[in-house]
Design a protein around this motif. Sequence first.
Motif, PDB file in Angstrom:
ATOM      1  N   PRO A 372      17.585  11.679 -22.600  1.00 31.93           N
ATOM      2  CA  PRO A 372      18.521  11.993 -21.524  1.00 31.93           C
ATOM      3  C   PRO A 372      19.575  10.939 -21.294  1.00 31.93           C
ATOM      4  CG  PRO A 372      16.378  11.347 -20.642  1.00 31.93           C
ATOM      5  CD  PRO A 372      16.216  11.453 -22.126  1.00 31.93           C
ATOM      6  N   GLY A 373      19.366   9.732 -21.784  1.00 26.60           N
ATOM      7  CA  GLY A 373      20.383   8.703 -21.610  1.00 26.60           C
ATOM      8  C   GLY A 373      20.406   8.178 -20.191  1.00 26.60           C
ATOM      9  N   ILE A 374      21.584   7.834 -19.698  1.00 25.35           N
ATOM     10  CA  ILE A 374      21.724   7.222 -18.380  1.00 25.35           C
ATOM     11  C   ILE A 374      22.376   8.250 -17.461  1.00 25.35           C
ATOM     12  CG2 ILE A 374      22.749   5.314 -17.092  1.00 25.35           C
ATOM     13  CD1 ILE A 374      22.761   3.721 -19.650  1.00 25.35           C
ATOM     14  N   GLY A 375      21.683   8.679 -16.441  1.00 22.08           N
ATOM     15  CA  GLY A 375      22.237   9.615 -15.478  1.00 22.08           C
ATOM     16  C   GLY A 375      22.708  10.896 -16.130  1.00 22.08           C
ATOM     17  N   SER A 376      23.845  11.427 -15.654  1.00 21.93           N
ATOM     18  CA  SER A 376      24.384  12.676 -16.178  1.00 21.93           C
ATOM     19  C   SER A 376      25.210  12.465 -17.423  1.00 21.93           C
ATOM     20  CB  SER A 376      25.248  13.342 -15.102  1.00 21.93           C
ATOM     21  OG  SER A 376      26.337  12.509 -14.770  1.00 21.93           O
ATOM     22  N   SER A 377      25.341  11.214 -17.867  1.00 28.74           N
ATOM     23  CA  SER A 377      26.148  10.933 -19.048  1.00 28.74           C
ATOM     24  C   SER A 377      25.351  11.028 -20.329  1.00 28.74           C
ATOM     25  CB  SER A 377      26.773   9.532 -18.934  1.00 28.74           C
ATOM     26  OG  SER A 377      27.604   9.472 -17.804  1.00 28.74           O
ATOM     27  N   GLY A 378      24.047  11.291 -20.256  1.00 28.27           N
ATOM     28  CA  GLY A 378      23.221  11.356 -21.448  1.00 28.27           C
ATOM     29  C   GLY A 378      23.359  12.684 -22.164  1.00 28.27           C
ATOM     30  N   LEU A 379      22.499  12.870 -23.167  1.00 29.95           N
ATOM     31  CA  LEU A 379      22.577  14.079 -23.980  1.00 29.95           C
ATOM     32  C   LEU A 379      22.239  15.329 -23.178  1.00 29.95           C
ATOM     33  CD1 LEU A 379      21.015  12.752 -27.301  1.00 29.95           C
ATOM     34  CD2 LEU A 379      23.415  12.954 -26.669  1.00 29.95           C
ATOM     35  N   LEU A 380      21.332  15.221 -22.229  1.00 30.25           N
ATOM     36  CA  LEU A 380      21.034  16.387 -21.398  1.00 30.25           C
ATOM     37  C   LEU A 380      22.231  16.747 -20.526  1.00 30.25           C
ATOM     38  CD1 LEU A 380      17.324  15.753 -20.322  1.00 30.25           C
ATOM     39  CD2 LEU A 380      18.212  17.210 -22.141  1.00 30.25           C
ATOM     40  N   GLY A 381      22.939  15.733 -20.039  1.00 31.52           N
ATOM     41  CA  GLY A 381      24.153  16.007 -19.287  1.00 31.52           C
ATOM     42  C   GLY A 381      25.211  16.661 -20.152  1.00 31.52           C
ATOM     43  N   LEU A 382      25.315  16.243 -21.421  1.00 29.30           N
ATOM     44  CA  LEU A 382      26.267  16.876 -22.338  1.00 29.30           C
ATOM     45  C   LEU A 382      25.912  18.335 -22.568  1.00 29.30           C
ATOM     46  CD1 LEU A 382      26.870  14.139 -25.077  1.00 29.30           C
ATOM     47  CD2 LEU A 382      28.303  14.731 -23.122  1.00 29.30           C
ATOM     48  N   ALA A 384      24.497  20.357 -20.527  1.00 32.49           N
ATOM     49  CA  ALA A 384      24.902  21.126 -19.349  1.00 32.49           C
ATOM     50  C   ALA A 384      26.409  21.354 -19.336  1.00 32.49           C
ATOM     51  CB  ALA A 384      24.450  20.405 -18.083  1.00 32.49           C
ATOM     52  N   ARG A 385      27.182  20.332 -19.691  1.00 35.78           N
ATOM     53  CA  ARG A 385      28.635  20.478 -19.689  1.00 35.78           C
ATOM     54  C   ARG A 385      29.101  21.489 -20.737  1.00 35.78           C
ATOM     55  NH1 ARG A 385      31.337  16.435 -16.907  1.00 35.78           N
ATOM     56  NH2 ARG A 385      30.047  14.685 -16.200  1.00 35.78           N
ATOM     57  N   VAL A 386      28.508  21.417 -21.933  1.00 34.69           N
ATOM     58  CA  VAL A 386      28.924  22.332 -22.995  1.00 34.69           C
ATOM     59  C   VAL A 386      28.523  23.764 -22.657  1.00 34.69           C
ATOM     60  CG1 VAL A 386      28.588  22.918 -25.429  1.00 34.69           C
ATOM     61  CG2 VAL A 386      28.909  20.531 -24.756  1.00 34.69           C
ATOM     62  N   GLU A 387      27.317  23.941 -22.161  1.00 32.48           N
ATOM     63  CA  GLU A 387      26.882  25.289 -21.807  1.00 32.48           C
ATOM     64  C   GLU A 387      27.697  25.847 -20.641  1.00 32.48           C
ATOM     65  OE1 GLU A 387      22.225  24.890 -23.288  1.00 32.48           O
ATOM     66  OE2 GLU A 387      22.699  24.910 -21.133  1.00 32.48           O
ATOM     67  N   GLN A 388      28.133  24.995 -19.739  1.00 35.98           N
ATOM     68  CA  GLN A 388      28.977  25.442 -18.653  1.00 35.98           C
ATOM     69  C   GLN A 388      30.317  25.959 -19.172  1.00 35.98           C
ATOM     70  OE1 GLN A 388      29.733  22.415 -15.763  1.00 35.98           O
ATOM     71  NE2 GLN A 388      30.669  23.815 -14.271  1.00 35.98           N
ATOM     72  N   ALA A 389      30.788  25.403 -20.297  1.00 39.90           N
ATOM     73  CA  ALA A 389      32.025  25.883 -20.919  1.00 39.90           C
ATOM     74  C   ALA A 389      31.781  27.078 -21.828  1.00 39.90           C
ATOM     75  CB  ALA A 389      32.681  24.754 -21.716  1.00 39.90           C
ATOM     76  N   GLY A 390      30.558  27.622 -21.821  1.00 36.02           N
ATOM     77  CA  GLY A 390      30.237  28.783 -22.636  1.00 36.02           C
ATOM     78  C   GLY A 390      29.878  28.458 -24.068  1.00 36.02           C
ATOM     79  N   GLY A 391      29.518  27.226 -24.355  1.00 32.60           N
ATOM     80  CA  GLY A 391      29.236  26.836 -25.723  1.00 32.60           C
ATOM     81  C   GLY A 391      27.776  26.547 -25.957  1.00 32.60           C
ATOM     82  N   ARG A 392      27.490  25.987 -27.138  1.00 32.00           N
ATOM     83  CA  ARG A 392      26.140  25.628 -27.543  1.00 32.00           C
ATOM     84  C   ARG A 392      26.119  24.140 -27.893  1.00 32.00           C
ATOM     85  NH1 ARG A 392      27.332  29.561 -31.053  1.00 32.00           N
ATOM     86  NH2 ARG A 392      26.934  28.170 -32.821  1.00 32.00           N
ATOM     87  N   PHE A 393      24.987  23.510 -27.571  1.00 28.09           N
ATOM     88  CA  PHE A 393      24.850  22.070 -27.822  1.00 28.09           C
ATOM     89  C   PHE A 393      23.487  21.804 -28.418  1.00 28.09           C
ATOM     90  CE2 PHE A 393      25.716  17.622 -27.222  1.00 28.09           C
ATOM     91  CZ  PHE A 393      24.478  17.047 -27.025  1.00 28.09           C
ATOM     92  N   GLU A 394      23.460  20.946 -29.452  1.00 26.62           N
ATOM     93  CA  GLU A 394      22.190  20.561 -30.060  1.00 26.62           C
ATOM     94  C   GLU A 394      22.293  19.121 -30.529  1.00 26.62           C
ATOM     95  OE1 GLU A 394      21.893  23.583 -33.025  1.00 26.62           O
ATOM     96  OE2 GLU A 394      22.996  22.413 -34.517  1.00 26.62           O
ATOM     97  N   ALA A 395      21.147  18.439 -30.481  1.00 30.56           N
ATOM     98  CA  ALA A 395      21.084  17.043 -30.913  1.00 30.56           C
ATOM     99  C   ALA A 395      19.686  16.762 -31.410  1.00 30.56           C
ATOM    100  CB  ALA A 395      21.441  16.106 -29.759  1.00 30.56           C
ATOM    101  N   GLY A 396      19.594  16.055 -32.520  1.00 29.04           N
ATOM    102  CA  GLY A 396      18.286  15.716 -33.054  1.00 29.04           C
ATOM    103  C   GLY A 396      18.390  15.103 -34.435  1.00 29.04           C
ATOM    104  N   ALA A 397      17.222  14.758 -35.002  1.00 28.62           N
ATOM    105  CA  ALA A 397      17.142  14.110 -36.314  1.00 28.62           C
ATOM    106  C   ALA A 397      17.155  15.163 -37.405  1.00 28.62           C
ATOM    107  CB  ALA A 397      15.870  13.279 -36.405  1.00 28.62           C
ATOM    108  N   ARG A 398      17.973  14.895 -38.440  1.00 30.05           N
ATOM    109  CA  ARG A 398      18.068  15.795 -39.586  1.00 30.05           C
ATOM    110  C   ARG A 398      18.326  14.981 -40.841  1.00 30.05           C
ATOM    111  NH1 ARG A 398      21.899  20.846 -37.541  1.00 30.05           N
ATOM    112  NH2 ARG A 398      20.573  21.513 -35.796  1.00 30.05           N
ATOM    113  N   ASP A 399      17.410  15.060 -41.779  1.00 29.66           N
ATOM    114  CA  ASP A 399      17.595  14.426 -43.102  1.00 29.66           C
ATOM    115  C   ASP A 399      17.967  12.951 -42.970  1.00 29.66           C
ATOM    116  OD1 ASP A 399      19.262  17.443 -44.183  1.00 29.66           O
ATOM    117  OD2 ASP A 399      17.114  16.935 -44.298  1.00 29.66           O
ATOM    118  N   GLY A 400      17.230  12.218 -42.141  1.00 26.84           N
ATOM    119  CA  GLY A 400      17.465  10.787 -42.025  1.00 26.84           C
ATOM    120  C   GLY A 400      18.683  10.413 -41.212  1.00 26.84           C
ATOM    121  N   GLU A 401      19.278  11.372 -40.508  1.00 29.41           N
ATOM    122  CA  GLU A 401      20.431  11.096 -39.664  1.00 29.41           C
ATOM    123  C   GLU A 401      20.188  11.664 -38.279  1.00 29.41           C
ATOM    124  OE1 GLU A 401      23.504  13.069 -41.890  1.00 29.41           O
ATOM    125  OE2 GLU A 401      24.272  11.155 -42.621  1.00 29.41           O
ATOM    126  N   PHE A 402      20.922  11.148 -37.296  1.00 31.79           N
ATOM    127  CA  PHE A 402      20.897  11.741 -35.973  1.00 31.79           C
ATOM    128  C   PHE A 402      22.205  12.503 -35.791  1.00 31.79           C
ATOM    129  CE2 PHE A 402      18.740  12.160 -32.051  1.00 31.79           C
ATOM    130  CZ  PHE A 402      19.717  12.382 -31.099  1.00 31.79           C
TER     131      PHE A 402
END
Length: 453
Positions: A372-382, A384-402
Amino acid sequence: MSLPSTVQERNSHRAMNAFWWWTWASLVFLYAVMYTVAFGELVRGNDAAGGGTPARVLGMVQLALLAASACAATLTSLRFRDGWPDAGPPFWRVAGTVGLAPLVLALSSWASPESGVAPLLPLWLAVSHAACLVARPARWRLFWVGVVLVAAIAVVFRVLHPDAPLMSGPATDGGAGALMVLVYGAAIPPIVLGSVWWWDAIVRLQRGRAAERELAVARERLRIAADLHDIQGHHLQVIALQAELAERLVERDPAGALEQIGKVRLAAAEAMGETRAVVSGLRRVGFATELENAADVLRAAGIDCRVHGWGRELAGAPREALGWVIREASTNILRHAQATRAELRFEERGESVTLTVRNDGVVPPPGTGPEPGIGSSGLLGLRARVEQAGGRFEAGARDGEFVVRAVVPVGHGDSGAPAPAPAGAASQSSQSSPSSPSSSSSPSHASTRGGAS
């Protein structure tokens, strides 16, 4: 200026410390070998001179001078950590501290031919050592004066004792040992001067990068100060005029006075909104500029950052949502990852745009999900912001990268004119983003620039 600490800063500091101690240990080992050779030659020369009291006293004095020379060289070598000095004590003071004991030891060779030129070795080493402790142009004057002085003492020694060996003991067998010592001694100036020069180049490079980051922070502060001056100056002038008008109308036209008071309230609210926009970095900053600023900050932190696809400018909700994504993702790379490479990819696909941020830094354990990071500026806050704009957001580890990916729909009202690619950037290509900092970078980038130092 005290800047925030980041993972990149701490790693760089540890690497610099390790490289410095490796360089210093290498020089001390070189010095130890030379002083050990000189010690052995002096002991054998004193044994060859016999057991008389004068010879024994001279031998003790020579060993004491050798020990003083070794201590002075070892202790003052710690000053090499600052690199070549741009200013410092006069060269005669450095020469006296480092070269006095070796000079007296070298002159004692005239009275002790049995040790050969071994007493001159500490002076030869002190010449290169002292040259690294003084600033230009005295550095090279001191070096060449020292070389001439060593050569003159050696010539006088040979004139006074033409039959004396260059080295005593086993070193004289066939001259091979003496030749080896002389070759080793000849390598001392390039090794000492070259090692300190190389370390000085690294120190100056680190100082330059730190100054660049601090300059970026100062530029951003000046930009914010200028924006705040423009905003507050304009609105405060309007508020003052409207308040003065309301004061004049309060008795003869109460309704007009109330209207002016309402305008004062609206002007104050507008000033507050524009001030918040400046602080949050959204005022007159386009998405293409956000990409450029993020790439600049990552590159200033020593990360190989590449940007693919500048595309057209965004407006409205997509620009705001993706602007938050690029700022938070670049901040997380600087503060929470140990990345050496990063990629910022912007793509247009039909009625949507996709922003993907990758890095090869520390990857969270599988199954933990985004932090979640720090306050609303973390990934969970992101999210919420992207979904509020009607979009999709994902974050995670893939093939040795974030990987952080945001997909936002673009309506007709959100489309803007094509964004001009900054100098050095190629649209939809694999070229790197420019590395010169933009003067319109956001305040959040100002903090990350400071955090990357």
